[in-house]
Design a protein around this motif. Sequence first.
Motif, PDB file in Angstrom:
ATOM      1  N   GLU A  45      -7.527  -6.100  -1.503  1.00  0.00           N
ATOM      2  CA  GLU A  45      -6.393  -5.360  -2.043  1.00  0.00           C
ATOM      3  C   GLU A  45      -5.069  -5.982  -1.595  1.00  0.00           C
ATOM      4  O   GLU A  45      -5.036  -6.861  -0.733  1.00  0.00           O
ATOM      5  CB  GLU A  45      -6.459  -3.898  -1.578  1.00  0.00           C
ATOM      6  N   ILE A  46      -3.963  -5.476  -2.171  1.00  0.00           N
ATOM      7  CA  ILE A  46      -2.627  -5.938  -1.784  1.00  0.00           C
ATOM      8  C   ILE A  46      -2.385  -5.632  -0.306  1.00  0.00           C
ATOM      9  O   ILE A  46      -2.730  -4.550   0.190  1.00  0.00           O
ATOM     10  CB  ILE A  46      -1.543  -5.271  -2.661  1.00  0.00           C
ATOM     11  N   SER A  84      -5.298 -13.958   1.679  1.00  0.00           N
ATOM     12  CA  SER A  84      -4.651 -12.654   1.634  1.00  0.00           C
ATOM     13  C   SER A  84      -4.020 -12.442   0.261  1.00  0.00           C
ATOM     14  O   SER A  84      -3.802 -13.400  -0.486  1.00  0.00           O
ATOM     15  CB  SER A  84      -3.593 -12.523   2.728  1.00  0.00           C
ATOM     16  N   VAL A  85      -3.745 -11.188  -0.049  1.00  0.00           N
ATOM     17  CA  VAL A  85      -3.005 -10.848  -1.264  1.00  0.00           C
ATOM     18  C   VAL A  85      -1.696 -10.211  -0.837  1.00  0.00           C
ATOM     19  O   VAL A  85      -1.687  -9.230  -0.087  1.00  0.00           O
ATOM     20  CB  VAL A  85      -3.795  -9.884  -2.175  1.00  0.00           C
ATOM     21  N   VAL A  86      -0.593 -10.777  -1.293  1.00  0.00           N
ATOM     22  CA  VAL A  86       0.724 -10.272  -0.915  1.00  0.00           C
ATOM     23  C   VAL A  86       1.413  -9.694  -2.146  1.00  0.00           C
ATOM     24  O   VAL A  86       1.084 -10.010  -3.283  1.00  0.00           O
ATOM     25  CB  VAL A  86       1.600 -11.393  -0.307  1.00  0.00           C
ATOM     26  N   MET A  87       2.380  -8.846  -1.881  1.00  0.00           N
ATOM     27  CA  MET A  87       3.128  -8.230  -2.961  1.00  0.00           C
ATOM     28  C   MET A  87       4.155  -9.224  -3.496  1.00  0.00           C
ATOM     29  O   MET A  87       4.879  -9.848  -2.730  1.00  0.00           O
ATOM     30  CB  MET A  87       3.827  -6.964  -2.455  1.00  0.00           C
ATOM     31  N   THR A  88       4.232  -9.367  -4.797  1.00  0.00           N
ATOM     32  CA  THR A  88       5.204 -10.270  -5.409  1.00  0.00           C
ATOM     33  C   THR A  88       6.585  -9.624  -5.423  1.00  0.00           C
ATOM     34  O   THR A  88       6.725  -8.408  -5.288  1.00  0.00           O
ATOM     35  CB  THR A  88       4.800 -10.623  -6.848  1.00  0.00           C
ATOM     36  N   PHE A 136     -13.725 -19.977  -3.062  1.00  0.00           N
ATOM     37  CA  PHE A 136     -13.358 -18.583  -3.278  1.00  0.00           C
ATOM     38  C   PHE A 136     -13.834 -18.129  -4.655  1.00  0.00           C
ATOM     39  O   PHE A 136     -13.578 -18.787  -5.661  1.00  0.00           O
ATOM     40  CB  PHE A 136     -11.849 -18.410  -3.136  1.00  0.00           C
ATOM     41  N   THR A 137     -14.530 -16.984  -4.681  1.00  0.00           N
ATOM     42  CA  THR A 137     -15.078 -16.468  -5.929  1.00  0.00           C
ATOM     43  C   THR A 137     -14.547 -15.055  -6.190  1.00  0.00           C
ATOM     44  O   THR A 137     -14.136 -14.344  -5.273  1.00  0.00           O
ATOM     45  CB  THR A 137     -16.615 -16.431  -5.883  1.00  0.00           C
ATOM     46  N   GLY A 138     -14.579 -14.649  -7.449  1.00  0.00           N
ATOM     47  CA  GLY A 138     -14.124 -13.323  -7.837  1.00  0.00           C
ATOM     48  C   GLY A 138     -12.604 -13.241  -7.930  1.00  0.00           C
ATOM     49  O   GLY A 138     -11.891 -14.044  -7.339  1.00  0.00           O
ATOM     50  N   VAL A 139     -12.132 -12.260  -8.701  1.00  0.00           N
ATOM     51  CA  VAL A 139     -10.696 -12.004  -8.839  1.00  0.00           C
ATOM     52  C   VAL A 139     -10.358 -10.817  -7.945  1.00  0.00           C
ATOM     53  O   VAL A 139     -10.917  -9.730  -8.098  1.00  0.00           O
ATOM     54  CB  VAL A 139     -10.311 -11.708 -10.295  1.00  0.00           C
ATOM     55  N   ALA A 140      -9.455 -11.022  -7.002  1.00  0.00           N
ATOM     56  CA  ALA A 140      -9.105  -9.974  -6.045  1.00  0.00           C
ATOM     57  C   ALA A 140      -8.513  -8.763  -6.755  1.00  0.00           C
ATOM     58  O   ALA A 140      -7.726  -8.888  -7.697  1.00  0.00           O
ATOM     59  CB  ALA A 140      -8.115 -10.521  -5.023  1.00  0.00           C
ATOM     60  N   ALA A 141      -8.886  -7.561  -6.289  1.00  0.00           N
ATOM     61  CA  ALA A 141      -8.355  -6.324  -6.863  1.00  0.00           C
ATOM     62  C   ALA A 141      -6.838  -6.283  -6.747  1.00  0.00           C
ATOM     63  O   ALA A 141      -6.143  -5.793  -7.632  1.00  0.00           O
ATOM     64  CB  ALA A 141      -8.977  -5.124  -6.140  1.00  0.00           C
ATOM     65  N   GLY A 142      -6.312  -6.828  -5.646  1.00  0.00           N
ATOM     66  CA  GLY A 142      -4.873  -6.852  -5.456  1.00  0.00           C
ATOM     67  C   GLY A 142      -4.160  -7.746  -6.450  1.00  0.00           C
ATOM     68  O   GLY A 142      -3.014  -7.480  -6.836  1.00  0.00           O
ATOM     69  N   LYS A 157      -5.255  -8.224  -9.552  1.00  0.00           N
ATOM     70  CA  LYS A 157      -5.279  -7.448 -10.796  1.00  0.00           C
ATOM     71  C   LYS A 157      -4.167  -6.404 -10.811  1.00  0.00           C
ATOM     72  O   LYS A 157      -3.665  -6.029 -11.870  1.00  0.00           O
ATOM     73  CB  LYS A 157      -6.633  -6.761 -10.960  1.00  0.00           C
ATOM     74  N   ALA A 158      -3.784  -5.942  -9.606  1.00  0.00           N
ATOM     75  CA  ALA A 158      -2.737  -4.921  -9.503  1.00  0.00           C
ATOM     76  C   ALA A 158      -1.337  -5.528  -9.469  1.00  0.00           C
ATOM     77  O   ALA A 158      -0.362  -4.794  -9.318  1.00  0.00           O
ATOM     78  CB  ALA A 158      -2.970  -4.071  -8.263  1.00  0.00           C
TER      79      ALA A 158
END
Length: 214
Positions: A148-149, A175-179, A107-113, A115-116
């Motif tokens: 994204e989230i 996936s990116v989940v909301m904390t 996996f490469t790059g930092v997900a926009a989600g 960062k948010a």
Amino acid sequence: MKTVTIEGQLRTGTGKKATRQLRSQGLVPGVIYGGSKEVNFQAPALAFKSLVYTSEFQLANISVNGQSYRCILKDIQLDTVSDKLNHADFLELSESKKVIANIPLKFTGVAAGVKAGGKLVIKMKTLKVKTLPQYLQENIEVDLTDLEINENVRVEDVKAVHYEILNSPRIPVASVVMTRQLKQEESAAPAGGAAKAPAAKAPAAKAPAAAAKK
């Protein structure tokens, strides 16, 4: 592509008694199949270590009595108690035959989600692919930058040239989940929209007119 070299000898003895004797001498039985003939061999347990106890995908160059075989590891048997290697199966590679292999995901790059304020969840670490030996590689790169989230990268989103991906296309890979903290912050924020203006006061009733003088 990393390659592990294993020096072995032809194995003549079969059965549980013969394999127990091999293991007591620090040797591991193995088999090479997929070529013109099946090759049963034995090699020191230490020779398999860097190939078996790793998450990396590597090739194996196995030399048995002067004959060399270019292979990939297909299956292993580990002792249920000690986790020591009991047996190893290898597939001999032929440049004209497609093979099935599990290739690790990178996996490469930092997900926009992320960062948010979201949290990245990795759901798959490898993909099962079918390809010619010349296209085998150490990993498949997956770019997460635009994730994204509450969004997923699915198997169908992974682009791998020369690979036929055998996993179900709709399975999420990452996936990116909301904390919890982000959820709390959102729930504490005021609802959108302008605040309502206070209602205007009704005008006071007029006093009754004075009675006319008689």
